[in-house]
Structure formats: structure tokens, C-alpha cells
Design a protein around this motif. Structure first.
Motif: not given
Length: 134
Positions: A114-117
Motif C-alpha cells: 500500500t502507499d502507506q507501507e
């Protein structure tokens, strides 16, 4: 019988995908060259020159609007296909370089996160780089 139909369907989809990919490569390469731009510019100039001939009519305007909309719509798919192919090829190359080098193999396949990861991993990499610099 069902398995044979599924294999035939998969083969047909694969053939269509290969044909589309080949066409997309040829067209995106062709229109990305200087003569592709010159051809488009010539078409716009020709359209502009014909304006007085057609008294700048609604039909005259509709021709360029419709043509440019259709071409733009189709080119979006061709450009996206080329971009997806290029990104996938670059990703495979980078993954292989990571795999055969002293880099962290845990980075292979991070494009699926994901973008956050990804942001967390980038922050950690930047922090390590800053620590190494001093």
C-alpha cells in the motif's frame, strides 16, 4: 469438455492480448516520433486553413473536436498499455538486480504494498542513508 473450452478461451484471450500489445507498441512508437507530431500539427494547420472556406461553421468546428476527442480517447489506452509494459519490465529488472546484489531481498515485490507501507519503507531507507552520511 469444460476444461477444453476454458483452454480455448484462455488461448483466445492470450491471442487478443498479444495482438493488442503488438499494435499498441507499433502505434505508440510511431506517434512518439517527430513525424507523428508534424502530421498532427499539419492536420490542425489544414483544419485552420479550411476555416474561411467553410465560414467557420459548426460542422467545421465539430470535425476537429470529434477527431481530437476520438484520437485522445484511443491514445490514452495505447499509452497506458505502453507505460504498464515499461513499468513491469523495469520492475522485473530492478527485482533481479536486488536479488543478485547485496541489497535487501525484502525489497523485491514492494510495488504490491500500500502507499502507506511504501512511505514507511522509504522513510526507513532515507533514515539509514542519513545515518551513513554522518
Amino acid at each position: 469438455m469444460v476444461i477444453q473450452e476454458e483452454v480455448t478461451l484462455n488461448r483466445s484471450v492470450g491471442n487478443v492480448s498479444k495482438i493488442f500489445s503488438d499494435i499498441a507498441k507499433v502505434i505508440s512508437t510511431a506517434v512518439g516520433r517527430p513525424w507523428g507530431f508534424l502530421l498532427a500539427a499539419a492536420a490542425v494547420i489544414l483544419w485552420g486553413i479550411t476555416g474561411p472556406i467553410f465560414n467557420f461553421s459548426d460542422t467545421w468546428q465539430l470535425v476537429i473536436n470529434t477527431t481530437s476527442s476520438v484520437v485522445t480517447f484511443l491514445m490514452v489506452f495505447l499509452i497506458q498499455n505502453a507505460q504498464n509494459r515499461d513499468s513491469a519490465a523495469i520492475q522485473v529488472k530492478l527485482d533481479e538486480l536486488i536479488r543478485v546484489s547485496a541489497a535487501h531481498n525484502s525489497l523485491v515485490g514492494i510495488e504490491h504494498l500500500t502507499d502507506q507501507e511504501l512511505e514507511e519503507i522509504r522513510d526507513k531507507c532515507e533514515a539509514r542513508a542519513k545515518a551513513e552520511l554522518g
